[in-house]
Scaffold this motif. Structure first.
Motif, PDB file in Angstrom:
ATOM      1  N   ALA A  32       0.815  -1.221   0.000  1.00 10.64           N
ATOM      2  CA  ALA A  32       0.000   0.000   0.000  1.00 10.64           C
ATOM      3  C   ALA A  32       0.845   1.266   0.000  1.00 10.64           C
ATOM      4  O   ALA A  32       0.448   2.281  -0.584  1.00 10.64           O
ATOM      5  N   ALA A  33       1.991   1.244   0.651  1.00  9.47           N
ATOM      6  CA  ALA A  33       2.841   2.435   0.721  1.00  9.47           C
ATOM      7  C   ALA A  33       3.987   2.408  -0.272  1.00  9.47           C
ATOM      8  O   ALA A  33       4.796   3.334  -0.306  1.00  9.47           O
ATOM      9  N   ALA A  34       4.063   1.383  -1.098  1.00  6.23           N
ATOM     10  CA  ALA A  34       5.178   1.251  -2.040  1.00  6.23           C
ATOM     11  C   ALA A  34       5.221   2.434  -3.002  1.00  6.23           C
ATOM     12  O   ALA A  34       4.198   2.855  -3.530  1.00  6.23           O
ATOM     13  N   THR A  56       9.059  -0.759   4.895  1.00  2.00           N
ATOM     14  CA  THR A  56       9.335  -1.187   3.528  1.00  2.00           C
ATOM     15  C   THR A  56       9.399   0.004   2.578  1.00  2.00           C
ATOM     16  O   THR A  56      10.304   0.110   1.739  1.00  2.00           O
ATOM     17  N   ALA A  57       8.439   0.907   2.695  1.00  4.42           N
ATOM     18  CA  ALA A  57       8.406   2.077   1.826  1.00  4.42           C
ATOM     19  C   ALA A  57       9.572   3.017   2.097  1.00  4.42           C
ATOM     20  O   ALA A  57      10.183   3.553   1.151  1.00  4.42           O
ATOM     21  N   ALA A  63      14.538   9.010   0.239  1.00  5.73           N
ATOM     22  CA  ALA A  63      14.072  10.398   0.331  1.00  5.73           C
ATOM     23  C   ALA A  63      12.666  10.496   0.911  1.00  5.73           C
ATOM     24  O   ALA A  63      12.192  11.598   1.204  1.00  5.73           O
ATOM     25  N   ALA A  64      11.988   9.382   1.088  1.00  5.62           N
ATOM     26  CA  ALA A  64      10.617   9.394   1.604  1.00  5.62           C
ATOM     27  C   ALA A  64      10.592   9.872   3.050  1.00  5.62           C
ATOM     28  O   ALA A  64      11.526   9.632   3.821  1.00  5.62           O
ATOM     29  N   GLN A  65       9.494  10.548   3.410  1.00  5.04           N
ATOM     30  CA  GLN A  65       9.333  11.065   4.766  1.00  5.04           C
ATOM     31  C   GLN A  65       7.930  10.759   5.280  1.00  5.04           C
ATOM     32  O   GLN A  65       7.004  10.514   4.498  1.00  5.04           O
ATOM     33  N   ILE A  66       7.794  10.788   6.599  1.00  6.09           N
ATOM     34  CA  ILE A  66       6.519  10.505   7.264  1.00  6.09           C
ATOM     35  C   ILE A  66       6.128  11.699   8.124  1.00  6.09           C
ATOM     36  O   ILE A  66       6.968  12.279   8.819  1.00  6.09           O
TER      37      ILE A  66
END
Length: 211
Positions: A32-34, A56-57, A63-66
């Motif tokens: 879902a977050a891929a 996983t994502a 470079a991904a952030q939450i």
């Protein structure tokens, strides 16, 4: 903006080649977050927050952030230093090119004997999309597309209808629907469609719409 419905409460928004994912929880697909450039999490319940999906994502895209509230951030910040941001009601930020405003503070009441946890909703691009998480939060500005938590242990259909009436969106798409059986869907479609005062829409997981 392209909106893709994932299972249960998870949605993907794509714009200008970048992807924002909201609430990739345990009821959503493994991937879902891929491919996410940014991930927003409304609260700590497992159907909205799944640590393995986030990891996983985040590992696939350095470079991904939450962005999320403190209860979730405390559980994952150590694994991704500098990439997890704590937010609360009234905060504004930009994630993957989307302008985001945070609305709300508490999860809806499940039962008076169950302590309420924190919950935030996310208003995207000045009201083009609003995802309230597990609460019936009404933003202080117009909403074009409401992600409508249609079926949950904490709501009933009359509250869902009144919520749409209060928010007054142009359209409402069902989310938080993993507990709603196919047998019951026509009842919800008919009642919400007839009484809520907004266009009521539903997408199967994996289907998309351009907003």
């Amino acid at each position: 903006m392209r909106f893709t419905k994932k299972s249960h409460a998870c949605v993907r928004l794509e714009k200008d080649g970048r992807t924002l994912v909201i609430d990739p929880g345990g009821f959503s697909e493994e991937d879902a977050a891929a491919g996410a450039d940014a991930i927003l999490v409304t609260h700590e319940h497992a159907d909205h927050f799944d640590e393995s999906r986030l990891r996983t994502a985040m590992e696939a895209n350095p470079a991904a952030q939450i962005w999320t509230l403190r209860a979730v951030a405390e559980r994952i910040t150590a694994a991704f230093p500098g990439r997890v941001h704590t937010v609360g009601h009234g905060d504004t930020f930009t994630a993957a090119g989307f302008d985001v405003q945070v609305h709300g503070e508490l999860h809806a009441v499940i039962h008076p004997d169950i302590p309420r946890i924190t919950n935030v909703g996310y208003l995207i691009d000045g009201g083009r999309v609003f995802h309230p998480g597990d609460a019936l939060t009404v933003p202080d500005r117009p909403v074009q597309t409401l992600m409508l938590p249609v079926m949950a242990p904490w709501n009933k259909i009359s509250e869902v209808i009144e919520y749409v009436r209060e928010v007054k969106p142009q359209r409402a798409y069902d989310v938080h629907d993993a507990l709603l059986t196919d047998l019951a869907r026509p009842i919800y479609d008919r009642q919400i469609g007839a009484l809520a005062g907004a266009e009521h829409l539903r997408l199967a997981p994996g289907a998309f719409a351009d907003l």
